[in-house]
Design a protein around this motif. Structure first.
Motif, PDB file in Angstrom:
ATOM      1  N   SER A 229       0.813  -1.211   0.000  1.00 55.74           N
ATOM      2  CA  SER A 229       0.000   0.000   0.000  1.00 55.74           C
ATOM      3  C   SER A 229       0.848   1.264   0.000  1.00 55.74           C
ATOM      4  O   SER A 229       0.468   2.276  -0.579  1.00 55.74           O
ATOM      5  N   SER A 230       2.018   1.217   0.633  1.00 56.50           N
ATOM      6  CA  SER A 230       2.853   2.419   0.696  1.00 56.50           C
ATOM      7  C   SER A 230       3.763   2.556  -0.521  1.00 56.50           C
ATOM      8  O   SER A 230       3.971   3.650  -1.033  1.00 56.50           O
ATOM      9  N   LYS A 231       4.295   1.448  -0.999  1.00 49.38           N
ATOM     10  CA  LYS A 231       5.195   1.497  -2.158  1.00 49.38           C
ATOM     11  C   LYS A 231       4.412   1.624  -3.452  1.00 49.38           C
ATOM     12  O   LYS A 231       4.785   2.363  -4.357  1.00 49.38           O
ATOM     13  N   GLY A 232       3.287   0.906  -3.545  1.00 50.84           N
ATOM     14  CA  GLY A 232       2.440   0.999  -4.721  1.00 50.84           C
ATOM     15  C   GLY A 232       3.202   0.748  -6.005  1.00 50.84           C
ATOM     16  O   GLY A 232       3.945  -0.220  -6.143  1.00 50.84           O
ATOM     17  N   ASP A 233       3.046   1.666  -6.972  1.00 50.43           N
ATOM     18  CA  ASP A 233       3.695   1.530  -8.266  1.00 50.43           C
ATOM     19  C   ASP A 233       4.959   2.378  -8.372  1.00 50.43           C
ATOM     20  O   ASP A 233       5.362   2.770  -9.467  1.00 50.43           O
ATOM     21  N   LYS A 234       5.574   2.659  -7.243  1.00 56.63           N
ATOM     22  CA  LYS A 234       6.810   3.438  -7.263  1.00 56.63           C
ATOM     23  C   LYS A 234       8.023   2.513  -7.380  1.00 56.63           C
ATOM     24  O   LYS A 234       7.960   1.326  -7.097  1.00 56.63           O
ATOM     25  N   LEU A 235       9.135   3.098  -7.797  1.00 56.10           N
ATOM     26  CA  LEU A 235      10.378   2.356  -7.978  1.00 56.10           C
ATOM     27  C   LEU A 235      11.200   2.400  -6.700  1.00 56.10           C
ATOM     28  O   LEU A 235      11.292   3.448  -6.051  1.00 56.10           O
ATOM     29  N   PRO A 236      11.833   1.290  -6.322  1.00 60.22           N
ATOM     30  CA  PRO A 236      12.697   1.307  -5.141  1.00 60.22           C
ATOM     31  C   PRO A 236      13.990   2.068  -5.445  1.00 60.22           C
ATOM     32  O   PRO A 236      14.417   2.147  -6.600  1.00 60.22           O
ATOM     33  N   ASP A 237      14.583   2.631  -4.424  1.00 59.34           N
ATOM     34  CA  ASP A 237      15.885   3.292  -4.565  1.00 59.34           C
ATOM     35  C   ASP A 237      16.936   2.187  -4.705  1.00 59.34           C
ATOM     36  O   ASP A 237      17.279   1.512  -3.739  1.00 59.34           O
ATOM     37  N   LEU A 238      17.448   1.996  -5.922  1.00 59.90           N
ATOM     38  CA  LEU A 238      18.347   0.871  -6.183  1.00 59.90           C
ATOM     39  C   LEU A 238      19.611   0.934  -5.338  1.00 59.90           C
ATOM     40  O   LEU A 238      20.130  -0.107  -4.913  1.00 59.90           O
ATOM     41  N   SER A 239      20.132   2.133  -5.090  1.00 54.23           N
ATOM     42  CA  SER A 239      21.380   2.237  -4.341  1.00 54.23           C
ATOM     43  C   SER A 239      21.235   1.674  -2.932  1.00 54.23           C
ATOM     44  O   SER A 239      22.196   1.189  -2.344  1.00 54.23           O
ATOM     45  N   PHE A 240      20.023   1.714  -2.403  1.00 56.31           N
ATOM     46  CA  PHE A 240      19.798   1.230  -1.037  1.00 56.31           C
ATOM     47  C   PHE A 240      19.221  -0.180  -1.005  1.00 56.31           C
ATOM     48  O   PHE A 240      19.621  -1.020  -0.196  1.00 56.31           O
ATOM     49  N   TYR A 241      18.243  -0.449  -1.904  1.00 52.56           N
ATOM     50  CA  TYR A 241      17.488  -1.702  -1.803  1.00 52.56           C
ATOM     51  C   TYR A 241      17.998  -2.831  -2.689  1.00 52.56           C
ATOM     52  O   TYR A 241      17.752  -4.000  -2.395  1.00 52.56           O
ATOM     53  N   PRO A 297      19.069  -0.827 -16.098  1.00 49.57           N
ATOM     54  CA  PRO A 297      18.418  -0.325 -17.326  1.00 49.57           C
ATOM     55  C   PRO A 297      16.896  -0.283 -17.207  1.00 49.57           C
ATOM     56  O   PRO A 297      16.258   0.671 -17.675  1.00 49.57           O
ATOM     57  N   ILE A 298      16.296  -1.327 -16.608  1.00 50.95           N
ATOM     58  CA  ILE A 298      14.841  -1.353 -16.440  1.00 50.95           C
ATOM     59  C   ILE A 298      14.392  -0.162 -15.604  1.00 50.95           C
ATOM     60  O   ILE A 298      13.425   0.536 -15.930  1.00 50.95           O
ATOM     61  N   ASN A 299      15.099   0.071 -14.492  1.00 49.66           N
ATOM     62  CA  ASN A 299      14.758   1.160 -13.593  1.00 49.66           C
ATOM     63  C   ASN A 299      14.864   2.513 -14.302  1.00 49.66           C
ATOM     64  O   ASN A 299      13.990   3.380 -14.144  1.00 49.66           O
ATOM     65  N   GLN A 300      15.913   2.707 -15.101  1.00 54.22           N
ATOM     66  CA  GLN A 300      16.113   3.982 -15.783  1.00 54.22           C
ATOM     67  C   GLN A 300      15.025   4.254 -16.809  1.00 54.22           C
ATOM     68  O   GLN A 300      14.526   5.381 -16.928  1.00 54.22           O
ATOM     69  N   ILE A 301      14.626   3.213 -17.550  1.00 48.43           N
ATOM     70  CA  ILE A 301      13.561   3.385 -18.537  1.00 48.43           C
ATOM     71  C   ILE A 301      12.257   3.754 -17.843  1.00 48.43           C
ATOM     72  O   ILE A 301      11.516   4.636 -18.292  1.00 48.43           O
ATOM     73  N   ALA A 302      11.972   3.085 -16.711  1.00 51.68           N
ATOM     74  CA  ALA A 302      10.753   3.397 -15.959  1.00 51.68           C
ATOM     75  C   ALA A 302      10.787   4.841 -15.449  1.00 51.68           C
ATOM     76  O   ALA A 302       9.771   5.545 -15.485  1.00 51.68           O
ATOM     77  N   LEU A 303      11.948   5.290 -14.972  1.00 50.57           N
ATOM     78  CA  LEU A 303      12.087   6.684 -14.537  1.00 50.57           C
ATOM     79  C   LEU A 303      11.813   7.643 -15.695  1.00 50.57           C
ATOM     80  O   LEU A 303      11.137   8.667 -15.530  1.00 50.57           O
ATOM     81  N   ASN A 304      12.341   7.301 -16.863  1.00 53.08           N
ATOM     82  CA  ASN A 304      12.137   8.146 -18.043  1.00 53.08           C
ATOM     83  C   ASN A 304      10.664   8.247 -18.418  1.00 53.08           C
ATOM     84  O   ASN A 304      10.237   9.248 -19.019  1.00 53.08           O
ATOM     85  N   MET A 305       9.901   7.210 -18.091  1.00 58.22           N
ATOM     86  CA  MET A 305       8.464   7.200 -18.409  1.00 58.22           C
ATOM     87  C   MET A 305       7.623   7.896 -17.349  1.00 58.22           C
ATOM     88  O   MET A 305       6.411   7.995 -17.481  1.00 58.22           O
ATOM     89  N   GLY A 306       8.251   8.356 -16.272  1.00 50.13           N
ATOM     90  CA  GLY A 306       7.506   9.097 -15.256  1.00 50.13           C
ATOM     91  C   GLY A 306       7.223   8.329 -13.980  1.00 50.13           C
ATOM     92  O   GLY A 306       6.548   8.875 -13.091  1.00 50.13           O
ATOM     93  N   PHE A 307       7.689   7.106 -13.852  1.00 50.65           N
ATOM     94  CA  PHE A 307       7.521   6.386 -12.586  1.00 50.65           C
ATOM     95  C   PHE A 307       8.363   7.074 -11.503  1.00 50.65           C
ATOM     96  O   PHE A 307       9.505   7.483 -11.755  1.00 50.65           O
ATOM     97  N   GLU A 308       7.807   7.184 -10.317  1.00 43.46           N
ATOM     98  CA  GLU A 308       8.477   7.877  -9.233  1.00 43.46           C
ATOM     99  C   GLU A 308       9.298   6.901  -8.385  1.00 43.46           C
ATOM    100  O   GLU A 308       9.017   5.714  -8.330  1.00 43.46           O
ATOM    101  N   THR A 309      10.306   7.450  -7.713  1.00 41.99           N
ATOM    102  CA  THR A 309      11.129   6.636  -6.814  1.00 41.99           C
ATOM    103  C   THR A 309      10.543   6.677  -5.405  1.00 41.99           C
ATOM    104  O   THR A 309      10.163   7.728  -4.908  1.00 41.99           O
ATOM    105  N   TRP A 310      10.477   5.508  -4.784  1.00 42.81           N
ATOM    106  CA  TRP A 310       9.974   5.365  -3.412  1.00 42.81           C
ATOM    107  C   TRP A 310      11.149   5.107  -2.496  1.00 42.81           C
ATOM    108  O   TRP A 310      12.027   4.326  -2.802  1.00 42.81           O
ATOM    109  N   LYS A 311      11.197   5.837  -1.395  1.00 45.47           N
ATOM    110  CA  LYS A 311      12.297   5.642  -0.457  1.00 45.47           C
ATOM    111  C   LYS A 311      11.743   5.358   0.931  1.00 45.47           C
ATOM    112  O   LYS A 311      10.735   5.940   1.314  1.00 45.47           O
TER     113      LYS A 311
END
Length: 311
Positions: A229-241, A297-311
Motif C-alpha cells: 500500500s505504501s510502495k504501490g507503483d513506485k520504484l525502489p531506490d536501487l542504491s539502497f534496496y 536499465p529497467i529502472n532507468q527506462i521506468a524513470l524516463n516514463m515518469g515512474f516515481e522513486t519510493w524511499k
C-alpha cells in the motif's frame, strides 16, 4: 451508432494503457492528452473498468469541458476512413456522398444540429459478423505495433492493451518462498527489516508490475504486508534496496539448490541467462553484477516514463 458513444469508448479503451502503464501514443496523436485531461476533470480512477468510464462520460456528455475534449476525436478520422471508397477530402461532400453508400462504403455519416451518428452499410453486415474475431485481432496487432514504435524500450506492450480481468494469484511463487523460509530459516523484509514468517507476508514486485507486466521470480520479493500500500507503483531506490534484494535472492537460490528442491518457477531465472545451479555457483560479486545489469536499465527506462522513486 452515435459518434459520441464511439469516441467515449475510444477514451475508455485507451484509459488503462495510458494511465496505468504510461504508454505514449506519440506527439501527433491527441488521444493521450485527451485521456489525461478527462481524468483530471472527472476524477475517474486510473484503473476503472471500461464500462464504468463509459457510464461516467456518457452521463456527463453535456458538460462543456468534457464534450470539447471528446469533440477533437470526431475530427478527421470518421471522414478519412472512407477515402478508399469515396475519393474526396471535403468533409461536407464526404457526408453527402456516404449517405448513398457510394461504392458500397462501410458506413454513412449523418451530421445534423442535434444528431451525429454513423450507419453501417447492410451489405457489410454478414462480413463483419463472420470475421469479427479476425478483425479484432488485426486491430490489436496493429495497435501493438503502433505503440511499440512509440515506446521502443517498454516491455510486454501486448500485455498492456487491455486491463486483465484478474491478476495471477502468485500461489506458486508463495509456495517457493514458504519453502525457503521453512528450510532456510526466518528472513527479513528488505524494506522494513521486520521478520517474515511462512504464509505471513506479501509478495512485492521490486520493479512495479505496471512497468514489467510479468511475475518472474527474480523480480518478486517477500515483504511486510504494509509495503504494497505504501510502495504501490513506485520504484525502489536501487542504491539502497538492490543489494538487499540480491542478498535475499541469492539466499533463496542456494537454499533450494542445497536441499535439492525443484520448483517450476525456478525456470524464471533462465531469462537472466543462467540456470539456478549456475547462479548458486557464482561468486557474490558476479551475482551482484548480474542483477545490477538487469535492474539498472529497467529502472532507468521506468524513470524516463515518469515512474516515481519510493524511499
Amino acid at each position: 451508432m452515435d459518434v459520441w458513444d464511439i469516441v467515449i469508448r475510444m477514451v475508455a479503451n485507451a484509459w488503462y494503457p495510458i494511465h496505468y502503464f504510461r504508454l505514449s501514443f506519440g506527439k501527433s496523436d491527441s488521444l493521450f492528452d485527451i485521456v489525461i485531461e478527462l481524468q483530471s476533470i472527472t476524477g475517474i480512477p486510473i484503473d476503472a473498468d471500461i464500462e464504468n468510464i463509459c457510464d461516467v462520460l456518457g452521463n456527463r456528455i453535456n458538460d462543456n469541458r468534457i464534450k470539447s475534449k471528446l469533440r477533437i476525436l470526431t475530427f478527421n478520422v470518421p471522414y478519412r476512413f472512407l477515402r478508399p471508397w469515396i475519393d474526396t477530402s471535403d468533409d461536407r461532400e464526404m457526408v453527402f456522398r456516404s449517405q448513398t453508400f457510394e461504392n458500397e462504403c462501410l458506413y454513412s455519416i449523418h451530421k445534423e444540429e442535434t444528431e451525429f451518428y454513423i450507419e453501417i452499410n447492410p451489405v457489410w453486415d454478414t462480413y463483419l459478423h463472420n470475421h469479427y474475431n479476425i478483425l479484432s485481432d488485426f486491430a490489436y496487432w496493429n495497435l501493438a505495433q503502433f505503440l511499440q514504435v512509440r515506446n521502443p524500450n517498454v516491455p510486454a506492450i501486448s500485455n498492456k492493451l487491455i486491463k486483465p480481468a484478474t491478476r495471477d494469484s502468485l500461489s506458486n511463487q508463495h509456495r517457493f518462498w514458504d519453502t525457503v523460509i521453512e528450510l532456510g530459516g526466518t528472513i527479513h523484509c528488505i524494506y522494513t527489516g521486520r521478520e517474515l514468517h511462512r504464509a505471513e507476508y506479501a509478495l512485492d514486485h521490486f520493479i512495479p508490475w505496471s512497468f514489467v507486466s510479468h511475475n518472474l521470480l527474480w523480480n518478486l520479493i517477500p515483504a511486510d504486508n504494509s509495503i504494497n500500500s505504501s510502495k504501490g507503483d513506485k520504484l525502489p531506490d536501487l542504491s539502497f534496496y538492490l543489494p538487499k534484494l540480491v542478498q535475499l535472492q541469492r539466499h533463496s537460490i542456494c537454499v533450494c539448490v542445497n536441499a535439492n528442491k525443484t520448483f517450476k518457477v525456478l525456470e524464471d531465472y533462465l531469462s537472466l541467462g543462467y540456470t539456478v545451479q549456475e547462479l548458486a555457483n557464482m561468486s557474490d560479486d558476479r551475482f551482484m553484477d548480474l542483477f545490477e545489469r538487469t535492474f539498472k536499465p529497467i529502472n532507468q527506462i521506468a524513470l524516463n516514463m515518469g515512474f516515481e522513486t519510493w524511499k
